[in-house]
Design a protein around this motif. Structure first.
Motif, short mmCIF file in Angstrom:
data_model
loop_
_atom_site.label_atom_id
_atom_site.label_comp_id
_atom_site.label_asym_id
_atom_site.label_seq_id
_atom_site.Cartn_x
_atom_site.Cartn_y
_atom_site.Cartn_z
N ILE A 66 1.29 14.25 11.35
CA ILE A 66 1.85 13.28 12.13
C ILE A 66 1.73 12.13 11.12
N PRO A 67 2.59 11.15 11.24
CA PRO A 67 2.68 10.11 10.38
C PRO A 67 1.42 9.23 10.40
N VAL A 68 0.48 8.60 9.42
CA VAL A 68 -0.61 7.97 9.40
C VAL A 68 -0.51 6.99 8.49
N ALA A 69 -1.35 5.82 8.75
CA ALA A 69 -1.31 4.83 8.03
C ALA A 69 -2.80 4.66 7.93
N LEU A 70 -3.41 4.53 6.78
CA LEU A 70 -4.67 4.24 6.39
C LEU A 70 -5.03 2.65 5.57
N SER A 71 -5.95 2.17 6.23
CA SER A 71 -6.61 0.90 5.74
C SER A 71 -8.00 1.16 5.14
N PHE A 77 -7.75 5.18 10.04
CA PHE A 77 -6.70 5.88 10.16
C PHE A 77 -5.93 5.37 11.35
N ALA A 78 -4.71 4.89 11.20
CA ALA A 78 -3.82 4.31 12.46
C ALA A 78 -2.60 5.57 12.72
N PHE A 79 -2.37 5.68 13.87
CA PHE A 79 -1.46 6.67 14.31
C PHE A 79 -0.92 6.40 15.72
N VAL A 80 -0.20 7.13 16.21
CA VAL A 80 0.61 6.97 17.30
C VAL A 80 0.25 8.33 18.11
N GLU A 81 -0.27 8.19 19.48
CA GLU A 81 -0.45 9.27 20.18
C GLU A 81 0.16 9.03 21.84
N ASP A 82 1.00 9.96 22.19
CA ASP A 82 1.63 9.60 23.47
C ASP A 82 2.09 8.39 23.46
N GLY A 83 2.75 7.60 22.65
CA GLY A 83 3.28 6.22 22.61
C GLY A 83 2.33 5.20 22.67
N ARG A 84 1.02 5.48 22.36
CA ARG A 84 -0.20 4.45 22.40
C ARG A 84 -0.69 4.51 20.77
N PRO A 85 -1.25 3.20 20.38
CA PRO A 85 -1.72 3.21 19.21
C PRO A 85 -3.16 3.77 18.97
N ARG A 86 -3.52 4.32 18.20
CA ARG A 86 -5.14 4.92 18.13
C ARG A 86 -5.40 4.40 16.50
N VAL A 87 -6.88 4.25 16.44
CA VAL A 87 -7.25 3.94 15.13
C VAL A 87 -8.67 4.91 14.99
N LEU A 88 -8.83 5.57 14.08
CA LEU A 88 -9.77 6.48 13.87
C LEU A 88 -10.69 5.89 12.32
N SER A 95 -8.25 -4.42 -1.08
CA SER A 95 -8.00 -3.75 0.13
C SER A 95 -6.41 -3.05 -0.20
N ALA A 96 -6.30 -1.79 0.61
CA ALA A 96 -5.27 -0.86 0.36
C ALA A 96 -4.79 -0.56 1.81
N VAL A 97 -3.67 -0.39 1.87
CA VAL A 97 -2.78 0.30 3.00
C VAL A 97 -1.94 1.26 2.29
N LEU A 98 -2.14 2.70 3.00
CA LEU A 98 -1.62 4.01 2.46
C LEU A 98 -0.90 4.38 3.68
N PHE A 99 0.24 5.08 3.45
CA PHE A 99 1.16 5.50 4.28
C PHE A 99 1.28 7.30 3.73
N GLY A 100 1.33 8.28 4.88
CA GLY A 100 1.32 9.60 4.45
C GLY A 100 1.08 10.51 5.49
N ARG A 101 0.72 11.47 5.34
CA ARG A 101 0.27 12.70 6.32
C ARG A 101 -0.86 13.59 5.97
N CYS A 102 -1.31 14.27 6.80
CA CYS A 102 -2.84 14.72 6.54
C CYS A 102 -2.51 16.26 6.79
N ALA A 103 -3.20 17.31 6.13
CA ALA A 103 -3.20 18.53 6.39
C ALA A 103 -4.33 19.06 6.03
N PRO A 104 -4.95 20.30 6.61
CA PRO A 104 -5.95 21.06 6.23
C PRO A 104 -5.94 21.63 4.81
N VAL A 105 -7.02 21.34 4.19
CA VAL A 105 -7.18 21.61 2.45
C VAL A 105 -7.18 22.97 2.24
#
Length: 205
Positions: free
Chosen positions: A65-70, A25-36, A92-102
């Protein structure tokens, strides 16, 4: 290479997620890229992920927040007659969306966790005790809603030119074999407890 992109297919995406097991999961936090990197399970047109409620990044994803999943699964090495044409067969797949508690309820969270367990070890839920209230409170389960996604498949032969085909170098495909080698019981397992069906099924798959 547009020929490698295929029409979005939820069954193909589900198969890819099952084979890959881990997504990034890729996202931006405080203007910096993150990958989880984290274990993922397909749930229809959604993706489930889970972890500790103490995880700062999971809690951030839960805010929507907006996320991209690879997600990628390597299927084979393509051995061409030249280094230039050598490659890989993969999905391979790249997905764009958002997460929320189930869910806000313990029952809803337990049901989602059962989906995660079944996605990783089919048949395991029936062999286990129910989740405890303490475990549910310590676990954050998120569902990614997919707004847009692409699926890319490479499954061809080496594309050597005529001069290389006429040469003496070998060419072909080396399929990647994946699976579980054995099941190693924990040292404190009580005597007489056999391997469960869910584990045997994975070993035989």
């Amino acid at each position: 290479m547009p020929e490698k992109f295929v029409a979005p297919d939820l069954e193909a995406l589900g198969a890819l997620v099952r084979d890959a097991r881990v997504g990034h999961f890729a996202f931006v936090e405080d203007g910096r890229p993150r990958v989880l990197p984290i274990a993922i399970v397909a749930d229809g047109a959604h993706i489930l992920l889970h972890g500790s409620t103490g995880s700062h990044w999971l809690r951030l994803l839960a805010t929507g927040i907006p996320v991209a999943l690879s997600v990628t699964a390597l299927d084979a090495l393509v051995v061409a007659r030249s280094a230039f044409e050598s490659s890989m067969n993969y999905r391979s797949a790249v997905l764009f969306g958002r997460c929320a508690p189930v869910a806000d309820t313990a029952a809803g969270k337990a049901a989602a966790l059962d989906l995660v367990t079944e996605g990783l070890i089919p048949g395991r839920v029936a062999e286990l005790r129910p989740h405890s209230a303490k475990e549910l409170a310590a676990t954050l389960v998120l569902r990614m809603t997919i707004d847009e996604w692409t699926l890319k498949v490479s499954d061809g032969w080496p594309e050597d030119g005529p001069a290389d085909v006429a040469g003496a170098a070998w060419a072909g495909i080396l399929p990647l074999r994946t699976g579980y080698e054995t099941a190693i019981a924990t040292p404190d397992l009580a005597p007489g407890i056999p391997q469960p069906e869910s584990v045997r099924a994975l070993l035989d798959s």
